[in-house]
Motif scaffolding. Structure first.
Motif, short mmCIF file in Angstrom:
data_model
loop_
_atom_site.label_atom_id
_atom_site.label_comp_id
_atom_site.label_asym_id
_atom_site.label_seq_id
_atom_site.Cartn_x
_atom_site.Cartn_y
_atom_site.Cartn_z
N CYS A 7 3.81 80.52 -99.22
CA CYS A 7 3.13 80.31 -97.81
C CYS A 7 3.93 79.05 -97.27
CB CYS A 7 1.81 79.66 -98.32
SG CYS A 7 0.86 78.96 -96.94
N CYS A 62 3.72 83.45 -89.39
CA CYS A 62 4.54 82.53 -90.24
C CYS A 62 6.00 82.98 -90.57
CB CYS A 62 3.67 82.65 -91.57
SG CYS A 62 2.05 81.50 -91.44
N CYS A 122 -4.83 93.13 -99.74
CA CYS A 122 -3.67 93.08 -98.71
C CYS A 122 -2.64 93.40 -99.47
CB CYS A 122 -3.95 91.39 -98.63
SG CYS A 122 -2.26 90.93 -97.83
N CYS A 153 -6.73 92.13 -94.85
CA CYS A 153 -7.02 90.50 -94.62
C CYS A 153 -7.95 90.15 -93.65
CB CYS A 153 -5.53 90.53 -93.65
SG CYS A 153 -5.28 88.52 -93.34
N CYS A 184 -3.29 78.73 -89.50
CA CYS A 184 -3.53 79.54 -89.95
C CYS A 184 -4.83 80.21 -89.95
CB CYS A 184 -3.28 79.51 -91.32
SG CYS A 184 -3.60 80.65 -92.63
N CYS A 206 -6.16 82.04 -98.69
CA CYS A 206 -7.31 83.10 -98.61
C CYS A 206 -7.69 83.51 -100.26
CB CYS A 206 -6.63 84.49 -97.95
SG CYS A 206 -5.29 85.29 -98.89
S1 BJ8 Z 1 -0.13 79.90 -93.60
S2 BJ8 Z 1 -0.93 83.22 -92.87
S3 BJ8 Z 1 1.85 82.18 -95.18
S4 BJ8 Z 1 -1.77 81.91 -95.96
S5 BJ8 Z 1 -2.11 88.69 -95.16
S6 BJ8 Z 1 -1.98 87.08 -98.25
S7 BJ8 Z 1 -3.99 85.77 -95.20
S8 BJ8 Z 1 -5.12 88.55 -97.08
S9 BJ8 Z 1 -0.46 85.32 -95.88
FE1 BJ8 Z 1 -0.35 83.23 -95.12
FE2 BJ8 Z 1 0.13 80.81 -95.43
FE3 BJ8 Z 1 -1.63 81.54 -93.59
FE4 BJ8 Z 1 0.76 81.81 -93.20
FE5 BJ8 Z 1 -4.11 86.51 -97.42
FE6 BJ8 Z 1 -4.05 87.78 -95.27
FE7 BJ8 Z 1 -2.88 88.68 -97.23
FE8 BJ8 Z 1 -1.95 86.53 -96.04
#
Ligand code: BJ8
Length: 430
Positions: free
Chosen positions: A76, A309, A114, A375, A342, A144
């Motif tokens: 992330c 991201c 996901c 997601c 996000c 998430c």
């Molecule tokens: S800041 S977008 S890198 S959490 S696509 S795993 S959110 S179910 S990747 Fe993310 Fe950090 Fe946020 Fe960016 Fe969950 Fe959705 Fe899958 Fe996700």
């Protein structure tokens, strides 16, 4: 590629299965990337990086490890690289972007989740990703639900540290995230055996800001009327940013930008005049997920920016460099990271403002909202984004798709209709 079998063996990899992966990637990359016309010369470095994706960089990482350095894998853009580098550690992004790892992820996770999470977990448990095998510790975060519960599974396979990311952006949340960065700093110090000083952190804040500025320079070239680089190539560069050596990456991207800026002056474009310019927004596209870009750019469109991201969220907003003590530096880091919009945050109106601003800055003609299946945060947020864009008269469609290519034909048809509508709007406006 040189023979790295001995190295992979030493990393306890499943070599037989890894061979299967190595067989498909070059052809896949060749079909998507090497078929492009008028590619900039500077992309040769990135072709090389991909051809050595499980080779040279892995060798470098393991040479560093032999010299006592530690490698931290993350998933992330909220994990602060500055802290890892300040303790003389190395950070690598590990999100799984390949269908290849999904079945292994499904052995320990529910199928209806996901693919990014399933592929990330599958990459580790199958022992087929040398980056996972080279990591001394993984860093997760409570973004998430899928991710935060997946870390509980992954910690059975490798040491993990989980950062608690607030879900709102009030003042107290920024203070809480500053504390989380402090706890993370202490963990990194424990693992590396090196103290993070105000001096070392000041230096790495500057270094990571420089990397961000380099990517900003690259993305600025995509605002030009004549596009000097494809969206596919720009995406690849952002993906490589997550694991390449920082200084080398900065040098190579700056070299490429010199070439792209020349192209702009000479009015060289990789797309024909009038190609619909697309702002892509949504879930991250982890390497080697090039699907949406490929489909867009083979259906008559051009991706000019990614609000994702693997895009602007990674490099917009710099950390304030003018702090001399650790406490203020940690606060500055929290300020910068908590500026990322996000969909895990509620409310998240800042993302809508970002999308509209980027649409204008990049002279886009339409927005494609891309979400991975299951997601919930991004899928639910579509309603608010769509309403806001429609109010502004900005064309938008949502495409939910995973890593497999089964739905490629169907998506192509939808894209072609979307681009046709954009072209008609443009003609009417003349
Ligand atoms: S800041 S977008 S890198 S959490 S696509 S795993 S959110 S179910 S990747 Fe993310 Fe950090 Fe946020 Fe960016 Fe969950 Fe959705 Fe899958 Fe996700």
């Amino acid at each position: 590629m040189a023979d790295y079998r001995e190295l992979w063996e030493s990393l306890d990899m499943d070599l037989e299965k890894h061979d299967e992966l190595c067989q498909v990637l070059p052809e896949f990359y060749g079909d998507i990337y090497m078929t492009q016309e008028k590619r900039p010369e500077g992309m040769n470095y990135f072709n090389f990086v991909i051809s050595e994706i499980h080779g040279l960089r892995i060798k470098e990482l393991n040479e560093h490890r032999k010299n006592g350095k530690k490698v931290f894998g993350s998933f992330c853009v909220f994990v602060p690289d500055e802290v890892i580098l300040a303790a003389d550690g190395i950070g690598v992004g590990l999100c799984g972007g390949s269908e290849f790892w999904v079945p292994d992820g499904e052995k320990v996770l529910p199928r209806n989740m996901c693919p990014l999470i399933k592929a990330s977990v599958g990459a580790k448990i199958s022992g087929t990703c040398p980056y996972f095998q080279s990591a001394d510790m993984l860093v997760g975060e409570t973004t998430c639900d899928g991710k935060k519960k997946a870390w509980e599974i992954l910690e059975d396979y490798i040491p993990m540290h989980v950062m608690d990311l607030p879900q709102m952006k009030r003042e107290k949340d920024k203070e809480n995230f500053k504390d989380e960065i402090k706890i993370f700093k202490e963990k990194v110090e424990e693992v590396t055996g090196n103290k993070v000083s105000a001096e070392s952190l000041k230096e790495t804040i500057k270094l990571v800001n420089n990397k961000r500025k380099t990517l900003q320079r690259l993305y600025n070239t995509r605002k030009a009327e004549n596009l000097p680089i494809s969206g596919k190539d720009a995406l690849l560069i952002t993906q490589v940013a997550f694991y390449d050596d920082t200084n080398r990456f900065i040098d190579k991207v700056n070299e490429l930008c010199d070439e792209l800026e020349n192209r702009i002056e000479e009015k060289v474009s990789v797309f024909k005049e009038g190609t619909p310019r697309i702002l892509l927004t949504g879930t991250p596209m982890a390497i080697p997920n090039w699907k949406m870009h490929h489909l867009i750019e083979t259906s008559g469109g051009a991706v000019v920016c990614e609000e994702a991201c693997t895009g602007t969220k990674y490099f917009e907003r710099l950390v304030d460099e003018d702090n001399e003590d650790l406490d203020s530096q940690l606060r500055a880091l929290s300020e910068r990271y908590m500026g990322i919009n996000c969909a895990c945050f509620s409310p998240n109106d800042g993302r809508i403002d970002d999308i509209i601003r980027l649409y204008k800055e990049y002279n886009a003609d339409g927005v494609i909202y891309n979400s991975l299946p299951f997601c919930h945060t991004y899928a639910i947020e579509y309603k608010k984004v769509k309403d806001a864009l429609e109010k502004e008269g900005i064309p938008v469609i949502m495409i939910e798709t995973d890593y497999s290519l089964q739905d490629a034909g169907q998506i192509n048809t939808r894209l072609e209709a979307f681009f046709e509508m954009i072209n008609m709007n443009k003609e009417l406006a003349i």
